[in-house]
Scaffold this motif. Structure first.
Motif, PDB file in Angstrom:
ATOM      1  N   ILE A   1     -12.970  46.076   0.655  1.00 25.87           N
ATOM      2  CA  ILE A   1     -14.279  45.967   1.303  1.00 25.87           C
ATOM      3  C   ILE A   1     -14.952  44.706   0.779  1.00 25.87           C
ATOM      4  O   ILE A   1     -15.106  44.510  -0.430  1.00 25.87           O
ATOM      5  CB  ILE A   1     -15.145  47.207   1.030  1.00 25.87           C
ATOM      6  N   ILE A   2     -15.288  43.829   1.702  1.00 26.30           N
ATOM      7  CA  ILE A   2     -15.834  42.527   1.328  1.00 26.30           C
ATOM      8  C   ILE A   2     -17.113  42.334   2.125  1.00 26.30           C
ATOM      9  O   ILE A   2     -17.123  42.583   3.331  1.00 26.30           O
ATOM     10  CB  ILE A   2     -14.846  41.407   1.705  1.00 26.30           C
ATOM     11  N   THR A   3     -18.214  41.945   1.445  1.00 23.75           N
ATOM     12  CA  THR A   3     -19.390  41.576   2.237  1.00 23.75           C
ATOM     13  C   THR A   3     -19.604  40.078   2.095  1.00 23.75           C
ATOM     14  O   THR A   3     -19.356  39.492   1.042  1.00 23.75           O
ATOM     15  CB  THR A   3     -20.659  42.325   1.792  1.00 23.75           C
ATOM     16  N   ILE A   4     -20.062  39.487   3.189  1.00 23.86           N
ATOM     17  CA  ILE A   4     -20.396  38.060   3.160  1.00 23.86           C
ATOM     18  C   ILE A   4     -21.782  37.882   3.724  1.00 23.86           C
ATOM     19  O   ILE A   4     -22.284  38.746   4.445  1.00 23.86           O
ATOM     20  CB  ILE A   4     -19.390  37.213   3.990  1.00 23.86           C
TER      21      ILE A   4
ATOM     22  N   GLY B   1     -23.919  32.733   5.827  1.00 22.32           N
ATOM     23  CA  GLY B   1     -23.294  31.426   5.643  1.00 22.32           C
ATOM     24  C   GLY B   1     -21.804  31.525   5.345  1.00 22.32           C
ATOM     25  O   GLY B   1     -21.126  30.516   5.150  1.00 22.32           O
ATOM     26  N   GLY B   2     -21.289  32.754   5.275  1.00 20.98           N
ATOM     27  CA  GLY B   2     -19.853  32.924   5.040  1.00 20.98           C
ATOM     28  C   GLY B   2     -19.495  33.032   3.564  1.00 20.98           C
ATOM     29  O   GLY B   2     -18.330  33.094   3.213  1.00 20.98           O
ATOM     30  N   ALA B   3     -20.505  33.072   2.693  1.00 24.59           N
ATOM     31  CA  ALA B   3     -20.208  33.192   1.254  1.00 24.59           C
ATOM     32  C   ALA B   3     -19.995  34.665   0.898  1.00 24.59           C
ATOM     33  O   ALA B   3     -20.708  35.540   1.402  1.00 24.59           O
ATOM     34  CB  ALA B   3     -21.356  32.607   0.432  1.00 24.59           C
ATOM     35  N   ILE B   4     -19.028  34.895   0.027  1.00 26.69           N
ATOM     36  CA  ILE B   4     -18.712  36.267  -0.353  1.00 26.69           C
ATOM     37  C   ILE B   4     -19.792  36.819  -1.267  1.00 26.69           C
ATOM     38  O   ILE B   4     -20.182  36.184  -2.253  1.00 26.69           O
ATOM     39  CB  ILE B   4     -17.317  36.345  -1.025  1.00 26.69           C
TER      40      ILE B   4
END
Lengths: 581, 120
Positions: free
Chosen positions: A75-78, A81-84
């Motif tokens: 599970i990844i949130t960004i 601006g596309g930064a993690i």
């Protein structure tokens, strides 16, 4: 009133007023004090509530964190601006990055090209109100691990607006293992289909007897994608009589193929056991014997087999058969006046133990055509789901009854392919055509043979050989000689080009036999076995300038058969009638 | 030695195929030589007097030639057929594609179409 008295009274009034004020003040203070107390109590309650709520929130966050960290999926949130923004433990496991080394980096680090370069655009386009390709749905994409390896993954992305922050959550499921399993499963299925196909070709389909006197026999099978239980075989009794078994096992796959092979073996064993000297057993006796041996096993396997077991005798013109729930046979007279489906009435093998079977007998004459077939043919469907049906098959047989057996089965194939609009079928197609030819045996006039190599420069020698051999036969040339030379030349050219793929120096053997009414040529080679339809049929409207070869061969000879000789070489048999009827 | 010779009188290009066997071994070379000879006159007469044998690739060559000529609106006339060549062309119904005449002298005449079409 004296001044003194006046002053005293005034002082007393003032004192009373002061005392009244003090009393008042004291009362107000107490009121204030009470309010203060109340406020303090309320604040304590509030503080307690806030403390409890905070603890609750902390617990909830810890729980969510635990859930995220314990999740099997990455599970990844960004951020927009596309930064993690966050990266859970499973994501670390999948991509090979620790959370603290990747948080803050651009998410495109986790994807290969072209997405690596385009991801900023995807995001910008979406935030601009563009059409979301991935948001709210899932799809299979390719991920990029820290070590540079790519892998298949399932990605679903959702959007969360958090205050004035826009976040995107991606859930990533690594599909590598599933893909490997899928590939292994597909390979296993493919292997099973291949094994089934090999069983079918080698054990289930026998070769039609060649060079029977007065009997022209040809078989056609089109195996379906899955292995069906269609089978057939021929047992040659003598030069003018053979037994034919055609059948279909209920079910599909390797099991059906094995049962088909077993059934064939039972028939052959029963036929041998019951034959005394040259005296053949009655067909019904053979089927009785097979049924008593096979039925208990089939009942145990919960399957059954439909068969049609026939005996064709050119000497007597009789065709006998026992029909165990199969499709019957089509009998078409030479004149075409009569073209009927004749069926027996017995149950399939494997239904009832101790059943006894009845045989049916029909008479045939020279020029009659018989067709045995599996229900794969009559049950074939057109693109609009219409069934081919028995009537169409009868009509096809009637229209082509004057052709040789091979040409009849080829016409059936062509008609079916046209009808169903494709070369791939759900069921196996099987049919066997038997043409009753003039029974009189012919004396051979002469035979000769030639061995060539697969070089185009040898074709001249081939034509000279055939030309000389046929002109020695003393049979009047009404154009048949040029036709035979043309046909042999085309077949040998095809062998060079398609069986040997143009490789030079490979052997091709030609045998030519002359009979009073026909010429027989056998062309044998060791290349890839040619089948009738491995070379496309031509279009004669002038839009193509190739592919006329097989068409020419068809026109130039009366019969073409493909078979393997005793040495295992692939052969093409051509028969050319040399006298006009 | 050239396998194709040709003459041109403005109305007719006459091409003689100088091979005995018009088969798979000869077709590619002949096709190349024919390229330079076609499209120069409104009628092309293909003289097969020397050809004894033609296979299906030879038949394919004739279809190729017919198609090329049709594109330039030229007529194709074929003459001098051996028995075997006649058998092959008849079985493919090629008399519907081009004019076939027995005698090559006749091919250059004023009206080859009526006299020659499938003169069997």
């Amino acid at each position: 009133m004296s001044l003194e008295e006046t002053l005293r009274r005034r002082l007393a009034r003032e004192r009373a007023a002061r005392e009244e004020a003090e009393r008042l003040l004291e009362g107000k203070s107490r009121e204030l004090y009470d309010v203060n107390l109340q406020l303090e109590a309320r604040r304590a309650t509030l503080e307690q509530a806030v403390g409890e709520r905070t603890a609750e929130l902390q617990e909830s966050e810890a729980r969510i964190r635990a859930i995220l960290e314990g999740a099997v999926d990455g599970i990844i949130t960004i951020d927009s601006g596309g930064a993690i923004d966050s990266f859970n433990a499973a994501a670390s496991e999948i991509f090979g990055y620790a959370a603290d080394e990747i948080v803050g980096c651009k998410v495109n680090r986790l994807m290969p090209e072209p997405h690596h370069s385009q991801h900023d655009d995807y995001l910008a386009r979406y935030i601009d109100g563009g059409d979301p390709k991935v948001i709210g749905t899932g799809r299979e994409v390719v991920g990029l691990r820290k070590d540079g390896a790519t892998f298949p993954m399932y990605l679903s992305v959702s959007e969360v607006v958090f205050g004035d922050r826009q976040l995107f959550t991606g859930i990533v499921h690594d599909l590598s293992a599933r893909k490997r399993t899928e590939v292994a499963l597909a390979e296993a299925r493919q292997r099973e289909a291949e094994v089934g196909g090999r069983i079918q070709q080698s054990l289930l389909f026998g070769q039609p007897p060649l060079e029977m006197m007065g009997l022209d026999v040809a078989a056609l099978t089109i195996p379906s994608q899955s292995v069906d239980g269609d089978f057939f075989d021929f047992f040659r009794n003598d030069d003018m009589c053979f037994d034919l078994l055609i059948g279909d096992v209920m079910g599909k796959g390797v099991v059906a193929a094995l049962i088909g092979a077993g059934t064939k073996a039972h028939f052959l064993r029963a036929l041998n056991k019951l034959t005394t000297g040259t005296r053949l057993p009655r067909l019904a006796a053979v089927v009785d014997s097979v049924s008593s041996a096979l039925t208990p096993q089939l009942i145990e396997l919960e399957t059954f087999v439909t068969t049609l077991y026939a005996r064709v005798s050119r000497a007597t013109g009789k065709v006998e058969f026992v029909d165990c729930g199969h499709t019957g046979l089509i009998h078409c007279s030479a004149s075409g006046d009569q073209c009927t489906v004749i069926e027996g009435h017995d149950l399939p093998l494997g239904i009832i133990e101790g059943e006894s079977f009845q045989q049916v007998e029909i008479d045939t004459e020279t020029g009659d055509l018989l067709l045995l077939y599996s229900d794969g043919i009559t049950e074939a469907r057109s693109p609009s789901q219409e069934q081919f049906g028995t009537a169409r098959l009868q009509d096809c047989v009637r229209r082509h009854r004057h052709l040789g057996a091979q040409a009849v089965v080829d016409e059936i194939r062509t008609t079916l392919v046209e009808f169903s609009g494709g070369e791939e079928f759900d069921d196996d197609f099987t049919c066997v055509a038997i043409k009753m030819e003039p029974p009189a045996p012919e004396k051979i006039r002469m035979s000769s043979e030639l061995t060539l190599t697969s070089d185009v420069s040898e074709l001249g020698r081939l034509r000279t050989f055939v030309g000389e051999a046929v002109s020695e036969s003393d049979i009047e040339d009404l154009g048949w000689q040029a036709e035979l030379v043309t046909a042999v030349n085309e077949v040998v050219t095809n062998v060079m080009r398609h069986a040997y793929h143009g490789q030079p120096g490979k052997p091709i053997r030609i045998e030519l036999e002359m009979y009073p009414s026909e010429a027989v040529v056998r062309i044998c080679h060791r290349g890839i076995g040619l089948k009738r339809h491995s070379v496309p049929s031509p279009s004669l409207d002038g839009t193509e300038d190739g592919g006329f070869g097989l068409f020419l061969v068809d026109r130039m000879v009366d019969r073409i058969a493909y078979y393997q000789n005793e040495a295992g070489d692939d052969c093409i048999l051509l028969v050319k009638k040399v006298t006009r009827p | 030695m050239k396998k194709v010779t040709h003459t041109n009188d403005g109305t007719n290009t006459i091409i003689e195929l100088r091979v005995r066997d018009l088969d798979v071994g000869a077709v590619a070379e002949i096709k190349t030589e024919l390229e330079s000879a076609i499209g120069k006159a409104p009628r092309l007469i293909l003289d097969l007097e020397e050809v004894e044998f033609m296979d299906s690739s030879g038949a394919g060559l004739l279809v190729w030639l017919w198609r090329r000529l049709r594109a330039s609106e030229s007529e194709l006339v074929i003459c001098g057929l051996s028995q075997q060549v006649r058998v092959v062309l008849d079985s493919l119904n090629f008399s519907r594609l081009f004019t076939i005449v027995e005698d090559c002298e006749q091919g250059a005449g004023t009206d080859p179409i009526e006299g020659g079409r499938d003169s069997r």
